[in-house]
Design an enzyme around this catalytic site. Structure first.
Site, mmCIF file in Angstrom:
data_model
loop_
_atom_site.group_PDB
_atom_site.id
_atom_site.type_symbol
_atom_site.label_atom_id
_atom_site.label_comp_id
_atom_site.label_asym_id
_atom_site.label_seq_id
_atom_site.Cartn_x
_atom_site.Cartn_y
_atom_site.Cartn_z
ATOM 1 N N THR A 178 0.814 -1.214 0.000
ATOM 2 C CA THR A 178 0.000 0.000 0.000
ATOM 3 C C THR A 178 0.851 1.269 0.000
ATOM 4 O O THR A 178 0.477 2.272 -0.604
ATOM 5 C CB THR A 178 -0.938 -0.024 1.231
ATOM 6 O OG1 THR A 178 -1.854 -1.109 1.056
ATOM 7 C CG2 THR A 178 -1.716 1.259 1.391
ATOM 8 N N SER A 220 1.964 -7.677 -0.777
ATOM 9 C CA SER A 220 2.814 -8.453 0.125
ATOM 10 C C SER A 220 2.419 -9.922 0.202
ATOM 11 O O SER A 220 3.226 -10.763 0.591
ATOM 12 C CB SER A 220 2.853 -7.820 1.515
ATOM 13 O OG SER A 220 1.617 -7.932 2.168
HETATM 14 N N1 GLU Z 1 -3.191 -3.163 3.376
HETATM 15 C C1 GLU Z 1 -2.151 -3.866 2.700
HETATM 16 C C2 GLU Z 1 -0.896 -3.020 2.748
HETATM 17 O O1 GLU Z 1 -0.758 -2.356 3.665
HETATM 18 C C3 GLU Z 1 -2.557 -4.366 1.388
HETATM 19 C C4 GLU Z 1 -1.548 -4.684 0.364
HETATM 20 C C5 GLU Z 1 -0.332 -5.493 0.730
HETATM 21 O O2 GLU Z 1 -0.194 -6.018 1.828
HETATM 22 O O3 GLU Z 1 0.525 -5.571 -0.138
HETATM 23 O O4 GLU Z 1 -0.021 -2.895 2.021
#
Ligand code: GLU
Length: 348
Positions: A18, A65
């Site tokens: 994110t 991730s």
């Molecule tokens: N909320 C997650 C983040 O903080 C979603 C995406 C991910 O983990 O890559 O990045």
């Protein structure tokens, strides 16, 4: 003439998530956001970083991730070691928060030096009001460049708190305070730009040394009420080399599941963790069929305070260098013993 203090060198590795996510046109319109920004762009968005450290950037991956693999993390740990050999004072890894609890723990197991390895991310992407990525990155670099953070192993810096990789969990799907350490609390914080460490951690006794080949697959199953865990029959057939069971409470499963688990534990390591999210599995309290005493007496290996995802990381990395069930049992016992051991001197 006074010599100016040297600015510490810090390397920022970006993996996506994110903190790196925008829409195709640079905003959140259309098809939603996905990881599109590299380390350079993430760093450039925080001009305050220039006064903290001399930064070098590496766009290591650009993925959600959930797509990170343990093999990626072995490669990242090698790259971090090379940067330390080259003289950087600390390292920051930016990535998605979905798996930050596992990736930070893997780095903790794979890297054994004194210098700080700080993992951070964001809950609000850069297109949102109050995006938290810039503040988290600034705090992460402040920690990574601080002598105070020496000897902590890998940590997660988020929302101005410092969390030990061995305890941190993602506890909320969208809150900017999602990263918590329910069993232990944060070990420090960042205040007015200063890294403050108030709890020192015991060093891990048996870090994983040198996984180089294939990292075996390990399954993670959570037991729930009324479940007969029929999936256990598929574990070996699906090629898993080990299993982590997230059991009820102190480490309990329905009595009818015990014969299958006990049978499996004669052939592959089966780790007993708790699904509660805090505390450790007990070892000697309950005596009913399916209790922790029953399961451990039948060969299951207690995870101690490690939750299911972290136990799975430890088991996977141990299995990449050892296949023997007793060696896995010793690795988990040594790991848990070391965490409770007294600290004899700073950073030792
Ligand atoms: N909320 C997650 C983040 O903080 C979603 C995406 C991910 O983990 O890559 O990045």
């Amino acid at each position: 003439m006074n010599e100016r203090p040297r600015t510490p060198r810090v390397t920022v590795f970006s993996l996506g998530g994110t903190i790196a996510a925008t829409g195709a046109g640079g905003d959140a319109q259309g098809d939603g956001v996905s990881p599109r920004l590299g380390a350079d762009e993430i760093v450039d968005a925080v001009p305050q970083l220039g006064g903290v450290a001399e930064l070098e950037t590496v766009a290591f991956r650009q993925i959600p991730s959930g797509d990170i693999t343990l093999a990626d993390l072995v490669e990242l740990a090698d790259e971090i070691s090379r940067r330390f050999d080259d003289g950087v004072a600390g390292v920051v890894v930016t990535q998605g928060t979905d798996t930050i609890e596992e990736t930070s723990f893997a780095l903790d197991l794979l890297l054994h030096g004194e210098r700080p390895v700080v993992v951070t991310g964001a809950m609000r992407n850069p297109t949102m009001a109050g995006a938290d990525g810039p503040a988290n990155l600034l705090a992460a670099v402040q920690v990574a460049s601080s002598a105070e953070a020496s000897g902590l192993g890998a940590v997660v810096v988020f929302d101005d708190e410092i969390h030990a990789a061995r305890f941190v969990r993602k506890t909320h799907s969208s809150s900017t305070g999602a990263l918590r350490s329910p069993s232990a609390g944060p070990i420090g914080w960042v205040s007015e730009g200063r890294c403050r460490v108030v709890l020192r951690l015991a060093r891990l006794a048996s870090p994983v040394v040198g996984p180089t080949g294939v990292i075996p697959s390990v399954a993670l199953l959570t037991v729930s009420v009324g479940d007969d865990m029929a999936l256990l029959a598929q574990v070996e057939a699906s090629g898993y080399a080990g299993l982590v069971v997230e059991a009820f409470g102190a480490g309990h499963v329905p009595a009818r599941v015990v014969p299958r688990l006990a049978d499996l534990a004669t052939r592959i390591p089966v780790i007993l963790a708790t699904r509660t999210g805090a505390g450790e599995v007990l070892q000697g309290t309950y005596g009913f069929p399916g209790s922790e005493r029953d399961l451990i007496s039948r060969g299951l290996i207690p995870a101690g305070f490690l939750d299911g995802p972290k136990a799975r990381v430890l088991l996977s990395l141990v299995l990449s260098v050892e296949s023997d069930i007793d060696a896995v049992r010793s690795a988990f016992a040594n790991f848990n013993a070391s965490v409770g051991a007294p600290i004899t001197s700073h950073g030792s």
